[in-house]
Scaffold this motif. Structure first.
Motif, PDB file in Angstrom:
ATOM      1  N   THR A  33       0.702  -1.107   0.037  1.00 58.29           N
ATOM      2  CA  THR A  33      -0.023   0.143   0.132  1.00 58.29           C
ATOM      3  C   THR A  33       0.945   1.272   0.019  1.00 58.29           C
ATOM      4  OG1 THR A  33      -1.566  -1.290   1.303  1.00 58.29           O
ATOM      5  CG2 THR A  33      -1.765   1.161   1.297  1.00 58.29           C
ATOM      6  N   HIS A  34       0.552   2.244  -1.034  1.00 58.90           N
ATOM      7  CA  HIS A  34       1.374   3.379  -1.001  1.00 58.90           C
ATOM      8  C   HIS A  34       0.959   4.430  -0.648  1.00 58.90           C
ATOM      9  CE1 HIS A  34       3.795   1.002  -4.842  1.00 58.90           C
ATOM     10  NE2 HIS A  34       3.877   0.541  -3.399  1.00 58.90           N
ATOM     11  N   VAL A  35       1.931   5.381  -0.396  1.00 55.10           N
ATOM     12  CA  VAL A  35       1.451   6.758  -0.040  1.00 55.10           C
ATOM     13  C   VAL A  35       2.023   7.816  -1.346  1.00 55.10           C
ATOM     14  CG1 VAL A  35       1.804   8.873   1.340  1.00 55.10           C
ATOM     15  CG2 VAL A  35       1.492   6.518   2.445  1.00 55.10           C
ATOM     16  N   GLY A  36       0.868   8.304  -2.064  1.00 53.54           N
ATOM     17  CA  GLY A  36       1.416   8.939  -3.055  1.00 53.54           C
ATOM     18  C   GLY A  36       1.460  10.419  -2.795  1.00 53.54           C
ATOM     19  N   CYS A  37       0.407  10.940  -2.276  1.00 54.84           N
ATOM     20  CA  CYS A  37       0.242  12.304  -2.305  1.00 54.84           C
ATOM     21  C   CYS A  37       0.106  12.749  -0.693  1.00 54.84           C
ATOM     22  CB  CYS A  37      -0.965  12.798  -2.832  1.00 54.84           C
ATOM     23  SG  CYS A  37      -2.615  12.054  -2.371  1.00 54.84           S
ATOM     24  N   ASP A  38      -0.585  11.916   0.018  1.00 54.01           N
ATOM     25  CA  ASP A  38      -0.908  12.309   1.458  1.00 54.01           C
ATOM     26  C   ASP A  38      -1.747  13.278   1.573  1.00 54.01           C
ATOM     27  OD1 ASP A  38      -0.423  11.169   3.979  1.00 54.01           O
ATOM     28  OD2 ASP A  38       1.193  12.824   4.525  1.00 54.01           O
ATOM     29  N   THR A  39      -2.268  13.848   0.530  1.00 56.71           N
ATOM     30  CA  THR A  39      -3.424  14.782   0.756  1.00 56.71           C
ATOM     31  C   THR A  39      -4.675  14.366   0.063  1.00 56.71           C
ATOM     32  OG1 THR A  39      -2.639  15.698  -1.492  1.00 56.71           O
ATOM     33  CG2 THR A  39      -1.827  16.737   0.428  1.00 56.71           C
ATOM     34  N   SER A  40      -4.758  13.208   0.240  1.00 54.55           N
ATOM     35  CA  SER A  40      -6.215  12.520  -0.106  1.00 54.55           C
ATOM     36  C   SER A  40      -6.719  12.534  -1.404  1.00 54.55           C
ATOM     37  CB  SER A  40      -7.336  13.124   0.726  1.00 54.55           C
ATOM     38  OG  SER A  40      -6.974  13.253   2.233  1.00 54.55           O
ATOM     39  N   GLN A  41      -5.817  12.867  -2.270  1.00 53.24           N
ATOM     40  CA  GLN A  41      -6.162  13.151  -3.784  1.00 53.24           C
ATOM     41  C   GLN A  41      -5.805  11.836  -4.581  1.00 53.24           C
ATOM     42  OE1 GLN A  41      -4.623  16.760  -3.245  1.00 53.24           O
ATOM     43  NE2 GLN A  41      -6.444  17.921  -4.106  1.00 53.24           N
ATOM     44  N   CYS A  42      -4.752  11.064  -4.406  1.00 50.74           N
ATOM     45  CA  CYS A  42      -4.118  10.396  -5.603  1.00 50.74           C
ATOM     46  C   CYS A  42      -4.732   8.823  -5.514  1.00 50.74           C
ATOM     47  CB  CYS A  42      -2.590  10.408  -5.419  1.00 50.74           C
ATOM     48  SG  CYS A  42      -1.990   9.176  -4.079  1.00 50.74           S
ATOM     49  N   GLY A  43      -5.143   8.427  -4.332  1.00 54.57           N
ATOM     50  CA  GLY A  43      -5.338   7.103  -4.472  1.00 54.57           C
ATOM     51  C   GLY A  43      -4.767   5.936  -4.151  1.00 54.57           C
ATOM     52  N   ALA A  44      -2.967   6.201  -4.319  1.00 58.64           N
ATOM     53  CA  ALA A  44      -2.050   5.174  -4.202  1.00 58.64           C
ATOM     54  C   ALA A  44      -2.448   4.440  -2.766  1.00 58.64           C
ATOM     55  CB  ALA A  44      -1.030   5.657  -4.059  1.00 58.64           C
ATOM     56  N   CYS A  45      -3.054   4.957  -1.934  1.00 53.27           N
ATOM     57  CA  CYS A  45      -3.074   4.080  -0.348  1.00 53.27           C
ATOM     58  C   CYS A  45      -4.627   3.465  -0.270  1.00 53.27           C
ATOM     59  CB  CYS A  45      -3.029   5.223   0.671  1.00 53.27           C
ATOM     60  SG  CYS A  45      -4.405   6.477   0.433  1.00 53.27           S
ATOM     61  N   VAL A  46      -5.239   3.098  -1.442  1.00 49.59           N
ATOM     62  CA  VAL A  46      -6.645   2.648  -1.507  1.00 49.59           C
ATOM     63  C   VAL A  46      -6.583   1.263  -0.837  1.00 49.59           C
ATOM     64  CG1 VAL A  46      -8.673   1.844  -2.477  1.00 49.59           C
ATOM     65  CG2 VAL A  46      -8.069   4.275  -2.788  1.00 49.59           C
ATOM     66  N   VAL A  72     -11.395   2.514   0.547  1.00 46.85           N
ATOM     67  CA  VAL A  72     -11.143   3.939   1.123  1.00 46.85           C
ATOM     68  C   VAL A  72      -9.601   4.299   1.293  1.00 46.85           C
ATOM     69  CG1 VAL A  72     -12.938   3.335   3.072  1.00 46.85           C
ATOM     70  CG2 VAL A  72     -10.501   2.931   3.620  1.00 46.85           C
ATOM     71  N   LYS A  73      -9.433   5.471   1.410  1.00 48.85           N
ATOM     72  CA  LYS A  73      -8.073   6.094   1.289  1.00 48.85           C
ATOM     73  C   LYS A  73      -7.580   6.039   2.697  1.00 48.85           C
ATOM     74  CE  LYS A  73      -8.910   9.208  -2.773  1.00 48.85           C
ATOM     75  NZ  LYS A  73      -9.258  10.491  -3.168  1.00 48.85           N
ATOM     76  N   SER A  74      -6.577   4.991   2.995  1.00 46.97           N
ATOM     77  CA  SER A  74      -6.097   4.856   3.863  1.00 46.97           C
ATOM     78  C   SER A  74      -5.143   5.799   4.596  1.00 46.97           C
ATOM     79  CB  SER A  74      -5.016   3.519   4.169  1.00 46.97           C
ATOM     80  OG  SER A  74      -4.036   3.364   3.293  1.00 46.97           O
ATOM     81  N   CYS A  75      -4.784   6.883   3.904  1.00 49.68           N
ATOM     82  CA  CYS A  75      -4.043   8.243   4.539  1.00 49.68           C
ATOM     83  C   CYS A  75      -5.063   9.080   4.847  1.00 49.68           C
ATOM     84  CB  CYS A  75      -3.178   8.647   3.218  1.00 49.68           C
ATOM     85  SG  CYS A  75      -4.101   9.931   2.351  1.00 49.68           S
ATOM     86  N   THR A  76      -6.318   8.704   4.868  1.00 46.65           N
ATOM     87  CA  THR A  76      -7.411   9.613   5.415  1.00 46.65           C
ATOM     88  C   THR A  76      -8.332   9.020   6.185  1.00 46.65           C
ATOM     89  OG1 THR A  76      -7.206  10.716   3.149  1.00 46.65           O
ATOM     90  CG2 THR A  76      -8.843  11.517   4.488  1.00 46.65           C
TER      91      THR A  76
HETATM   92  S1  FES Z   1      -1.655   8.743  -0.489  1.00 44.07           S
HETATM   93 FE1  FES Z   1      -2.680   9.971  -2.052  1.00 44.07          FE
HETATM   94  S2  FES Z   1      -4.875   9.733  -1.359  1.00 44.07           S
HETATM   95 FE2  FES Z   1      -3.634   8.572   0.137  1.00 44.07          FE
END
Ligand code: FES
Ligand SMILES: Cc1cc2nc3c(=O)[nH]c(=O)nc-3n(C[C@H](O)[C@H](O)[C@H](O)COP(=O)(O)OP(=O)(O)OC[C@H]3O[C@@H](n4cnc5c(N)ncnc54)[C@H](O)[C@@H]3O)c2cc1C
Ligand code: FES
Lengths: 265, 165
Positions: free
Chosen positions: B36-49, B57-61
């Motif tokens: 599970t990746h963190v791409g943006c950490d601002t809830s936009q990119c979906g790498a963390c789904v 869900v976006k696991s960074c959010t």
């Molecule tokens: S890291 Fe980009 S939406 Fe969670």
């Protein structure tokens, strides 16, 4: 993110007590606005009060002439609710174009309204449908609820419990999305009820969602896109930023309003 | 420190976490599931789904604390031993990735789409549903193809994602 204390109360009374005890506590609903703000250190509450275990805050019901939606009801639940699709299909449509599937799986109506982002979708529906926000303390009419940019009538220790919408005769929502953020560059919700017509614009106002009374008067006489062709939205008080000038957004509001009426049928 | 109990890919874990721990941090840093990746950490990119109780869900959010008692599926939970999940296989077959950074989130979102909408997805639906997943490499065409093919494969009796959850 700054450190905070985490609470998960099991009743509304306990949540309210925690909220008034600690000066800068924040309620957590879906976290789709609060957590990004905390990660950017735009918010740093000392305590987070997670509402997820508070009973009775979630779900959609029809009560007489009103559709009632619990504050903790997720966007996806409103979108898929047969009751919403039947009573106010425009509302189900609004949620289907709000955010993305993962955001809709967490975000809630109560969080969206309490946040009152000037580009959020729900405020337009609540204002146009003449909804009422029910809190643990009182009922607040839509016209009194939205107070400006990210500002509402909610007191610091007030919790939204549910929102009620009088079921309209006709309603439509049209959203022109910002191509990058997908928030509304302009969104217009129009509603025709037995008490008259209301038109609410989101995404455009410097002080958040607003009504366009001239359009309401014109549509009350003749419910058709043509009826508001001549009505201009003034560019004063309209957001101007890199995504669009005030004149552009004001013009767009007229175009989108006509589409919303056409959609309402 | 408070603790949370989560079932991740079928295995239950009870872990001490600071309240400000995000679900993605629990997954990557405590459980060492770094798919599970963190791409943006601002809830936009979906790498963390990831899937929480069956929903994307976006696991960074999401706070780790909010996942207490939940069932979580990550990208590591899809394959059956060395046999790829049909959606993973479709991404490989159709070159649905270049650097691969967005891929775990794309695949978790894609499986969620099929769980909700079935295996017969038109291109418009796929593009619409991938709104919350950003890829900076591919231009999306092959991702869309892969999701369509993966969806058909899942419906056609491949190992279903539901069974994996
Ligand atoms: S890291 Fe980009 S939406 Fe969670
Ligand atoms: C990528 C992305 C895209 C998005 N796109 C859109 C979009 O297109 N349109 C749109 O409208 N929104 C959009 N959003 C915002 C989304 O709708 C949020 O879910 C919503 O604004 C906040 O709801 P929440 O439940 O997540 O609230 P939270 O983030 O949990 O809380 C938000 C605020 O409301 C307060 N609060 C929460 N519940 C209550 C309550 N019951 N009573 C009183 N106060 C409360 C919290 O304390 C906090 O201050 C998007 C978000 C993201 C991350
Ligand atoms: S393949 Fe590189 S970000 Fe999508």
């Amino acid at each position: 993110m700054y450190a905070f204390k985490y609470e998960k109360p099991w009743s509304l009374a306990a949540a309210a007590a925690l909220l008034s005890e600690s000066g800068d506590a924040k309620l957590l609903a879906g976290g789709q606005t609060l957590l990004p703000a905390m990660k950017l250190r735009l918010a740093g509450p000392s305590t987070i009060i997670d509402l997820s275990k508070v009973p009775g805050l979630s779900g959609v019901t029809r009560e007489g002439d009103n559709l009632v939606i619990g504050a903790l009801t997720k966007h996806v639940e409103v979108m898929n609710s047969a009751e919403v699709q039947k009573s106010i299909p425009a509302l189900a449509h609004l949620v289907s174009v709000l955010g993305d599937p993962a955001v809709r799986n967490r975000g809630t109506i109560g969080g969206s309204l309490a946040n009152n982002d000037p580009s959020a979708d729900y405020p337009a529906a609540v204002l146009a449908l003449n909804g009422t926000v029910h809190t643990n303390k009182r009922k607040i009419a839509a016209d009194d609820f939205f107070k400006g940019l990210f500002e509402t009538a909610l007191a610091a220790d007030e919790i939204i419990e549910r929102v009620s919408f009088p079921v309209p005769e006709k309603a439509g929502y049209e959203k022109f999305r910002n191509p990058a953020s997908r928030f509304a560059l302009v969104g217009v919700f129009v509603a025709k009820t037995k008490d008259g017509v209301r038109v609410a614009v989101t995404g455009a106002g410097e002080s958040g969602v607003f009504r366009v009374k001239e359009m309401e008067a014109a549509l009350a006489k003749d419910w058709s896109p043509k009826a508001i062709e001549g009505v201009k939205v003034s560019a004063s008080g309209i957001i101007a930023d890199l995504h669009g000038t005030a004149d552009y957004r004001a013009h767009l509001a007229g175009v989108i309003a006509r589409r919303a009426v056409a959609k309402a049928g | 420190m408070p603790n949370v109990t989560v079932t991740v890919n079928g295995k239950s874990h009870t872990v001490d976490v600071a309240p400000e721990t995000l679900l993605v941090e629990l997954i990557r840093e405590k459980l060492r599931l770094t798919g599970t990746h963190v791409g943006c950490d601002t809830s936009q990119c979906g790498a963390c789904v990831v899937h929480v109780d069956g929903a994307a869900v976006k696991s960074c959010t999401m706070l780790a604390m909010s996942a207490d008692g939940a069932t979580v599926t990550t990208i590591e939970g899809l394959a059956n031993g060395s046999t790829l999940h049909p959606m993973q296989e479709a991404f490989r077959e159709h070159h649905g990735l270049q650097c691969g950074f967005c891929t775990p989130g794309m695949i978790m979102t894609a499986v969620d789409i099929v769980n909700r909408k079935g295996g017969n997805l038109d291109e418009h639906t796929i593009r619409d549903e991938l709104e919350g997943n950003i890829c900076r490499c591919t231009g999306y065409h092959n991702i869309v193809k892969a999701v369509g093919a993966g969806a058909r494969a899942m419906a056609g009796g491949g190992k279903s994602a539901q069974a994996a959850e």
